[in-house]
Design a protein around this motif. Structure first.
Motif, PDB file in Angstrom:
ATOM      1  N   LEU A  57       0.565  -1.098  -0.184  1.00  0.00           N
ATOM      2  CA  LEU A  57       0.182   0.005  -0.012  1.00  0.00           C
ATOM      3  C   LEU A  57       0.937   1.160  -0.154  1.00  0.00           C
ATOM      4  N   LYS A  58       1.735   1.238   0.798  1.00  0.00           N
ATOM      5  CA  LYS A  58       2.766   2.505   0.997  1.00  0.00           C
ATOM      6  C   LYS A  58       3.815   2.531  -0.047  1.00  0.00           C
ATOM      7  N   LYS A  59       3.983   1.534  -0.934  1.00  0.00           N
ATOM      8  CA  LYS A  59       5.100   1.196  -1.811  1.00  0.00           C
ATOM      9  C   LYS A  59       6.418   1.538  -1.026  1.00  0.00           C
ATOM     10  N   PRO A 145       3.672   2.410  10.398  1.00  0.00           N
ATOM     11  CA  PRO A 145       4.400   3.537   9.593  1.00  0.00           C
ATOM     12  C   PRO A 145       3.730   4.732   9.610  1.00  0.00           C
ATOM     13  N   SER A 146       4.242   5.836   9.168  1.00  0.00           N
ATOM     14  CA  SER A 146       3.580   7.131   8.784  1.00  0.00           C
ATOM     15  C   SER A 146       2.769   6.923   7.632  1.00  0.00           C
ATOM     16  N   ALA A 147       1.607   7.542   7.796  1.00  0.00           N
ATOM     17  CA  ALA A 147       0.372   7.174   6.486  1.00  0.00           C
ATOM     18  C   ALA A 147       0.673   8.001   5.463  1.00  0.00           C
ATOM     19  N   ASN A 148       1.577   7.810   4.567  1.00  0.00           N
ATOM     20  CA  ASN A 148       1.993   8.553   3.381  1.00  0.00           C
ATOM     21  C   ASN A 148       2.573   7.467   2.395  1.00  0.00           C
ATOM     22  N   LEU A 149       2.467   7.705   1.345  1.00  0.00           N
ATOM     23  CA  LEU A 149       3.249   6.855   0.175  1.00  0.00           C
ATOM     24  C   LEU A 149       4.766   7.396   0.610  1.00  0.00           C
ATOM     25  N   ILE A 153       5.691  13.607   1.540  1.00  0.00           N
ATOM     26  CA  ILE A 153       5.555  14.086   2.868  1.00  0.00           C
ATOM     27  C   ILE A 153       4.599  13.513   3.710  1.00  0.00           C
ATOM     28  N   SER A 154       5.110  13.364   4.831  1.00  0.00           N
ATOM     29  CA  SER A 154       4.111  12.404   6.023  1.00  0.00           C
ATOM     30  C   SER A 154       2.781  13.306   5.961  1.00  0.00           C
ATOM     31  N   ALA A 155       1.900  12.498   6.726  1.00  0.00           N
ATOM     32  CA  ALA A 155       0.566  13.153   6.607  1.00  0.00           C
ATOM     33  C   ALA A 155       0.197  13.718   8.135  1.00  0.00           C
ATOM     34  N   LYS A 233      15.804   9.110   0.165  1.00  0.00           N
ATOM     35  CA  LYS A 233      15.257  10.594   0.199  1.00  0.00           C
ATOM     36  C   LYS A 233      13.988  10.377   0.613  1.00  0.00           C
ATOM     37  N   HIS A 234      13.370  11.285   1.436  1.00  0.00           N
ATOM     38  CA  HIS A 234      12.251  11.246   2.379  1.00  0.00           C
ATOM     39  C   HIS A 234      11.547  12.378   2.338  1.00  0.00           C
ATOM     40  N   TYR A 235      10.234  12.539   2.791  1.00  0.00           N
ATOM     41  CA  TYR A 235       9.521  13.758   3.391  1.00  0.00           C
ATOM     42  C   TYR A 235       9.451  14.864   2.183  1.00  0.00           C
TER      43      TYR A 235
HETATM   44 MG    MG Z   1       7.923   7.800   7.286  1.00  0.00          MG
END
Ligand code: MG
Ligand code: TXA
Length: 324
Positions: A57-59, A145-149, A153-155, A233-235
């Protein structure tokens, strides 16, 4: 499965909706729930297929382990090996935004997919009331985990979760915006010196002041990285970021900080009072807004390197194209 089951429900948090969420989780589904840091996407940490679905879901890369959320120190010690400093840290900062990595017990119920096959386990007892109630209702640790792909960017608000997952999840427990807007600090107690694997809401100065425990902030540029999540790479917004900008250029929107800048269509100010807690609260929320404007790039004001500002700068650096 009827058509009705395929539609996302967004419910205010209440005893009823928490019961519904708990049933879904025990049935192997993922439910989005607010932590005090960012929204999490929670599944039963012992359910292998639920975890596998969550990664897809989150890839999310499979080698990036999840944080296991517990409702008490006792629940944490069912899966992690006790150590004196853990008891001091958890006793001081839990419930709250500190994730503690411990060696995992042999008979731990946590699915190995959730910890990416590592011998350690990252544990955290959230302060968010709705999250704690949900763990208690399910009666088991929740991987969240944080609810973002992955990579985005985190939700920090339920509508961000909805934008990311649409009808691919069944339920969001909507509790408004997250108190901090930045993820928890991750500290590794599996070996000394203790390393802060991810900077977060709580910094090493605060840890030392309250517990006398010494930790080291990992130099993000060094190669030896234990927290696999820190490799990526993140956020990051879709648009390129230009950091430490005094003013925006014509093709840029502007993420401002400090008293010099008024809000306008293309300029959002993280904190006019130069308050770093307020800036953290607005950081991901405003980045998402600017990412949806028609300007090509996002310029960002300099943010002071003190207190929460260090974490904000770390997130911005990881989100910018400077990071490779
Ligand atoms: Mg996260
Ligand atoms: O505030 C938070 O921590 C939020 C809320 C929902 O609790 N959760 C969160 O999870 O940020 P996630 O999956 O986005 O980030 C988890 C981080 C990653 O950097 C991962 O690599 C690291 O924790 N991690 C998890 N288990 C680990 C382990 N056993 N060893 C090292 N790092 C670990």
């Amino acid at each position: 499965m009827g058509k009705k089951d395929l539609k996302l429900r967004i419910l205010n948090d209440s005893t009823n909706s928490i019961n519904t969420a708990s049933k879904l989780i025990l049935n192997g589904d993922a439910v989005a729930v607010m932590a005090e840091t960012v929204y999490g996407l929670a599944v039963d940490a012992s359910n292998k297929s639920a975890i596998k679905n969550l990664y897809s879901l989150k890839k999310r890369p499979k080698n990036n382990p999840l944080i296991i959320h517990v409702e008490s120190i006792n629940m944490a010690l069912e899966v992690g090996k006790e150590n004196e400093d853990f008891l001091i840290l958890a006793g001081t900062f839990w419930p709250g935004p500190l994730t503690i990595i411990l060696p995992q017990k042999k008979n731990s119920s946590i699915s190995k997919e959730a910890t990416a096959g590592l011998k350690s386990v990252a544990l955290r007892m959230p302060k968010s009331k709705v999250f704690l109630r949900l763990i208690k209702k399910v009666g088991k640790p929740l991987a969240a985990p944080s609810a973002n792909l992955s990579g985005y960017i985190s939700a920090t608000d339920s509508k961000h979760v909805q934008e990311c997952f649409k009808n691919n999840i069944k339920l969001i427990l909507d509790s408004g915006r997250c108190e901090y807007g930045l993820e928890s600090t991750v500290i590794n107690l599996t070996k000394k010196p203790y390393i802060i694997e991810r900077m977060g809401v709580i910094n090493k100065e605060e840890i030392f002041k309250k517990t006398k425990i010494i930790t080291i902030e990992k130099n993000q540029k060094k190669k030896k990285i234990v927290s696999p999540g820190q490799l990526f790479k993140h956020y990051a917004p879709k648009k390129p970021l230009r950091l430490n900008a005094k003013y925006p250029k014509i093709d840029e929107s502007f993420l401002a900080f400090g008293s010099n800048f008024a809000d306008s269509k293309y300029c959002l100010n993280l904190s006019k009072k130069s308050n770093l807690k307020e800036a953290a609260y607005n950081l991901f929320y405003y980045l998402r807004k600017l990412d949806n404007l028609e300007k090509k790039k996002i310029a960002v004001s300099p943010i002071p390197m003190r207190g929460l500002g260090k974490t904000i700068n770390e997130r911005l650096r990881r989100a910018s194209f400077e990071w490779r």
